[in-house]
Every structure is written in C-alpha cells, then in structure tokens.
Design an enzyme around this catalytic site. Structure first.
Site, short mmCIF file in Angstrom:
data_model
loop_
_atom_site.label_atom_id
_atom_site.label_comp_id
_atom_site.label_asym_id
_atom_site.label_seq_id
_atom_site.Cartn_x
_atom_site.Cartn_y
_atom_site.Cartn_z
N GLY A 157 -19.89 7.02 3.34
CA GLY A 157 -18.87 7.30 2.31
C GLY A 157 -19.53 7.22 0.95
N LYS B 269 0.86 -1.18 0.00
CA LYS B 269 0.00 0.00 0.00
C LYS B 269 0.90 1.23 0.00
CE LYS B 269 -4.44 1.00 0.22
NZ LYS B 269 -5.60 0.20 -0.20
N GLY C 123 -18.28 3.72 -2.14
CA GLY C 123 -19.61 3.92 -1.58
C GLY C 123 -20.65 4.12 -2.67
N TYR C 124 -20.36 4.96 -3.62
CA TYR C 124 -21.33 5.25 -4.69
C TYR C 124 -21.64 3.99 -5.50
CZ TYR C 124 -23.18 6.57 -9.19
OH TYR C 124 -23.96 6.61 -10.32
N GLY D 275 -17.79 7.95 -2.16
CA GLY D 275 -16.77 8.11 -3.19
C GLY D 275 -16.89 6.95 -4.17
N ASN D 276 -15.78 6.54 -4.73
CA ASN D 276 -15.82 5.46 -5.71
C ASN D 276 -16.54 4.22 -5.15
OD1 ASN D 276 -14.86 2.83 -6.68
ND2 ASN D 276 -13.73 4.01 -8.19
P1 NAD Z 1 -12.87 7.95 -2.29
O1 NAD Z 1 -11.85 8.97 -2.01
O2 NAD Z 1 -13.39 7.79 -3.67
O3 NAD Z 1 -14.15 8.17 -1.33
C1 NAD Z 1 -14.07 8.27 0.07
C2 NAD Z 1 -15.43 8.75 0.57
O4 NAD Z 1 -15.45 8.69 2.01
C3 NAD Z 1 -15.74 10.20 0.20
O5 NAD Z 1 -17.10 10.29 -0.19
C4 NAD Z 1 -15.54 10.96 1.52
O6 NAD Z 1 -16.33 12.12 1.61
C5 NAD Z 1 -16.02 9.89 2.50
N1 NAD Z 1 -15.60 10.11 3.88
C6 NAD Z 1 -14.38 10.45 4.37
N2 NAD Z 1 -14.45 10.58 5.72
C7 NAD Z 1 -15.73 10.31 6.06
C8 NAD Z 1 -16.43 10.26 7.29
N3 NAD Z 1 -15.83 10.53 8.45
N4 NAD Z 1 -17.76 9.97 7.29
C9 NAD Z 1 -18.40 9.70 6.12
N5 NAD Z 1 -17.78 9.70 4.93
C10 NAD Z 1 -16.47 10.01 4.91
O7 NAD Z 1 -12.25 6.57 -1.75
P2 NAD Z 1 -12.68 5.09 -2.17
O8 NAD Z 1 -11.77 4.63 -3.23
O9 NAD Z 1 -14.15 5.03 -2.36
O10 NAD Z 1 -12.27 4.28 -0.86
C11 NAD Z 1 -13.15 4.13 0.26
C12 NAD Z 1 -12.71 2.93 1.10
O11 NAD Z 1 -12.74 1.76 0.27
C13 NAD Z 1 -11.29 3.02 1.65
O12 NAD Z 1 -11.25 2.34 2.90
C14 NAD Z 1 -10.47 2.25 0.64
O13 NAD Z 1 -9.26 1.75 1.17
C15 NAD Z 1 -11.45 1.12 0.31
N6 NAD Z 1 -11.20 0.43 -0.96
C16 NAD Z 1 -11.09 1.11 -2.14
C17 NAD Z 1 -10.92 0.40 -3.31
C18 NAD Z 1 -10.86 1.07 -4.66
O14 NAD Z 1 -10.80 0.35 -5.67
N7 NAD Z 1 -10.93 2.38 -4.76
C19 NAD Z 1 -10.81 -1.00 -3.28
C20 NAD Z 1 -10.94 -1.65 -2.07
C21 NAD Z 1 -11.15 -0.93 -0.91
#
Ligand code: NAD
Length: 417
Positions: free
Chosen positions: A216, A105, A221-222, A218-219
């Site tokens: 959340g 990571k 959550g949405y 973002g990618n």
């Molecule tokens: P992202 O940056 O696209 O989105 C993160 C979201 O979390 C944003 O909407 C932000 O506003 C929100 N957020 C931050 N702090 C918050 C809080 N205190 N309360 C509520 N919402 C909050 O990131 P992502 O890629 O969606 O990653 C989110 C999680 O998923 C992380 O733990 C990441 O490690 C994990 N993840 C991501 C992927 C990937 O392919 N992107 C794969 C596996 C796991």
C-alpha cells in the site's frame, strides 16, 4: 474466510477470556454490537446529467470514553460489516492511546477513481449533509481514511458548518484531518506514518538497519516508508492496488533502499508503483510482496491480507500493522507459533487519531500549534501507549494484540464504573 467484523469480535473475545468474568461479561454486553448504525442514501447529479444514488454508513460503536471518533472510507468494497469492524477497532485504539474518545467509522460504497472532481465534491458534501444530525465536535468527529483526504474533509466540514446555527469557528472541530487553511493541524497528514515509526522504535524489537516491505502506497504506506527510511531502515519493496516492485537482493537498491521520492513521482505520473523500471528492480505480485525475505513487513492497505493460507510463508520477523485488520485471527496463531512479532494495528497506526485529537483540541481552543510541538506530543503519546501495551502483554502473558485489547478493556471498564 470470516469477514472483518467476525475477526474483530474474535480478537475481543480472546482478550475477554483473559480477564475476570465479572468484568468480561459486562464488557461483552457493551462491546459486542455498535451503539448506533446509520445508513444513508446520497443522491449525486453526475456530470452527464443523470442521478446516481450512493449508499453510505456511519457506525457509532462506543461512547463510553467520550465522543465517537473514526475515519470515513470511500471504496467499492465498503459494506456494513467492514465499517462495524473498523469502528470496534477505533474504540480499542482510542483507549490504547488514552484519548478521551469512543470509536466510530464511516464509509461510502464508491470507486472514487471513477468520479470527476466535481462529482467527488458533491458526494462528500452529500454524505456530510446526510450524517450532519448525528455528528459534531462533542458527538462524533470523522477524519480521513482510505481514498479520503484533507480536501474531502474540507468539503465536509464546510457543508456541516453551513447547516449549523451557532459558533461556526468551534464547529471546525466536527471533522479532523483538514488542510491547514480549513483549520487542520500541522503534522496530521503524516501522523499515522510517524506514529508507526515511534511505536516501532519504542517496542525495542527492531533489528539493526532492517529491510522493509510496504504493502500500500497511499497516505499511510508512503509516510510510514518515508519515516522508516529516514531513520536508517531500508524499504526494498512496495506495492499498490495495481502491482508491486522489489529491489533485487544484493543490488544497490537493496543495500540503500528504494528511492521513495522517485517511486512516489512514478505513482503520481503513471498511476502505479509498478511502473518503476530499473535493472535493479523486479516487478512482482502484491501477494508475493508479503512473503519476501525481509525483516519487517508493513501492511498499509486493506483488511484480511495475512491469512491462514499465507501465514506459513511469511518470512519477516516483525509485522508492523499500519492498515486496520490486515491479519486474521487464524493467521495470528500461526505467526505466534512461528515466533513472528505482530505489532498490532490498534497500537501501530494510532498516530493518526492522536494528531486528530490534537487538531480537535486546537479548534476548540482557537489555537494553532507548531509542527515541532505536535510531533513531540505525538512521540510522548506513542511511547507511553507502546510501554503500556508491552507491560499489559507481559502481565497477562499474551501477544501484543491481546495485550492492547486488555489494556483498552480495562480503561473502558474503569470509565463505565
Ligand atoms: P489511501 O487511500 O491513502 O491508500 C491506500 C493504498 O492501498 C493505495 O496506495 C492503494 O493503491 C493501496 N491498495 C489497495 N488495495 C491494495 C492491494 N490489494 N494491494 C496493495 N495495495 C493496495 O488510504 P490510507 O489512508 O493510506 O489507509 C491505508 C490503511 O491505513 C487502511 O487500512 C486505513 O484504515 C489505515 N489507517 C489510515 C489512517 C489515516 O490517517 N489515513 C489512520 C490509521 C489507519
């Protein structure tokens, strides 16, 4: 409260305590610390003409199963302990889904919302240059994570290739999660969310037309919200870092679920889901969202949000961990006693790295697969991983997280031998 790395080690040690000593001692030696930690300083000339130095990390945790693999996070809270935890979870996750990768990571301490686009590009390129010597298609393959996306991967892979001397086409495989024009895979962007749906479906634990709260947007959550809602689940509450909303119980929005396209549009134009205004919808705090009377809770933001302090108040029957490390080990115990099923991060969110693996393969082979092919392969992988975790948890009479860890440890041990 313990930090994420202490939590990850605690999860590891619970799993190690369930397997024979001869194996567990060797695995403990191997997995209690990363193989390599790289700390870098990245100088960036800011738009105002001044220079700022950003601190970044790449933690290469284990290469027993293959090249290191794991995302890159841009966030002000990034620190080495967090990145070590995320790298250990990547090691476990890649083994759970049976990918030929070890775990890694990376991260940079920065609030990207405060950077201009030009500054963000310079920082991304600077980070790629700083770690260029330790990464590569057969060494370590980064991907997006919190606050990084296909565009950031595009800058990084471009910078990496600029400095390389041979076979520039195959070198695209040094990063995954790229846009299609930069050699990315169809379906990568939504893969983590779609993988979450497949895992939930194959776990046979979901009630009929359940209500869902997603922390959340973002990618991950949405996309998780979108796939769950397209498959008959009702997403009634959503939060981001600036606030949360919930449909009023019994209202039209509660019965049909929130209009996710509209919520996404509001987040894009007004900066937060909490700007959604409707008589059927209430604003609440992000903490409160975790405790709503819904069927499935989907943490999809950051670590350590379900703790011993709020675990007794969680009302969901299932927690689908789409974020990495959202539940602390103390909270896990409380949830288990209360009969709440936790579908752990190392299984639930492995769809992203799985399609990253497909992207890597396509780059190395000079191929481009159709979306249907990618999604059908993803489904097969997720179903198999879920089946394997359920079987291991049953065999060892443990919860699903410990089952997933044991499954990984067995695979890592086998590779070691
Ligand atoms: P992202 O940056 O696209 O989105 C993160 C979201 O979390 C944003 O909407 C932000 O506003 C929100 N957020 C931050 N702090 C918050 C809080 N205190 N309360 C509520 N919402 C909050 O990131 P992502 O890629 O969606 O990653 C989110 C999680 O998923 C992380 O733990 C990441 O490690 C994990 N993840 C991501 C992927 C990937 O392919 N992107 C794969 C596996 C796991």
């Amino acid at each position: 409260m313990n930090g994420p790395f202490d939590n990850a080690l605690a999860q590891l040690s619970i799993a190690l305590s369930k397997i024979p000593k001869a194996k567990s001692e060797k695995l403990l030696q191997l997995l209690s610390r990363p193989e390599r930690v790289v700390t870098v300083s990245i100088p960036v000339k800011m738009d105002g003409g001044n220079w700022q130095i950003f601190e970044g990390y790449r933690v290469q945790y284990s290469s027993t199963l293959g090249p290191y693999k794991g995302g890159i996070r841009f966030h002000l809270q990034v620190n080495l302990e967090e990145i070590k935890a995320l790298a250990l979870w990547m090691t476990i996750k890649n083994a759970v889904v049976g990918l030929p990768f070890g775990g890694a990571k990376g991260g940079v301490v920065v609030d990207p919302k405060k950077l201009s686009k030009v500054e963000l590009e310079k920082l991304s390129r600077g980070y790629a240059r700083a770690i260029a010597d330790v990464i590569g298609p057969y060494k370590d393959i980064p991907a997006p994570d919190v606050n990084t996306d296909a565009e950031v991967m595009g800058w990084m892979v471009d910078e990496y290739i600029k400095h390389a001397v041979k076979d520039k086409n195959t070198l695209k495989a040094a990063f995954t999660g790229k846009s299609i024009k930069d050699g990315g895979s169809e379906g990568r962007e939504q893969a983590t969310g779609l993988g979450g749906l497949y895992v939930l479906q194959s776990s046979n634990r979901s009630p009929l037309t359940p209500t869902v709260a997603v922390q959340g947007f973002g990618n991950v959550g949405y996309n998780t919200a979108r796939f769950l809602s397209e498959n008959g689940l009702r997403v009634v509450a959503i939060s981001d870092s600036r606030g949360a909303i919930v449909a009023k119980q019994g209202s039209g929005h509660w019965l049909s679920g929130l209009d996710l396209d509209l919520v996404a549009k509001i987040k894009e134009t007004k900066g937060s889901v909490s700007a959604f205004a409707h008589e059927d919808v209430e604003k609440i705090s992000s903490e409160k969202l975790l405790e709503l009377p819904i069927d499935i809770l989907v943490p999809a933001a950051l670590e350590n949000v379900i703790t011993k302090d709020n675990a007794r108040r969680i009302q969901a029957k299932i927690i689908l961990e789409m974020a990495n490390g959202p539940t602390t080990p103390e909270a896990d115990k409380i949830l288990r006693r209360r009969g709440i099923t936790v579908i752990p991060d190392v299984l639930a969110n492995c769809g992203g790295v799985t399609v990253s693996y497909f992207e890597w393969l396509q780059n190395l082979r000079g191929e481009h697969w159709k979306l249907e092919e990618v999604n059908s392969k993803l489904k097969t992988k997720m179903q198999q991983a879920t089946k394997d975790v359920l079987a291991t948890a049953k065999k060892y009479k443990t919860d699903l997280r410990t089952g997933a860890f044991i499954l990984s440890l067995e695979r890592i041990y086998y590779a070691l031998k």
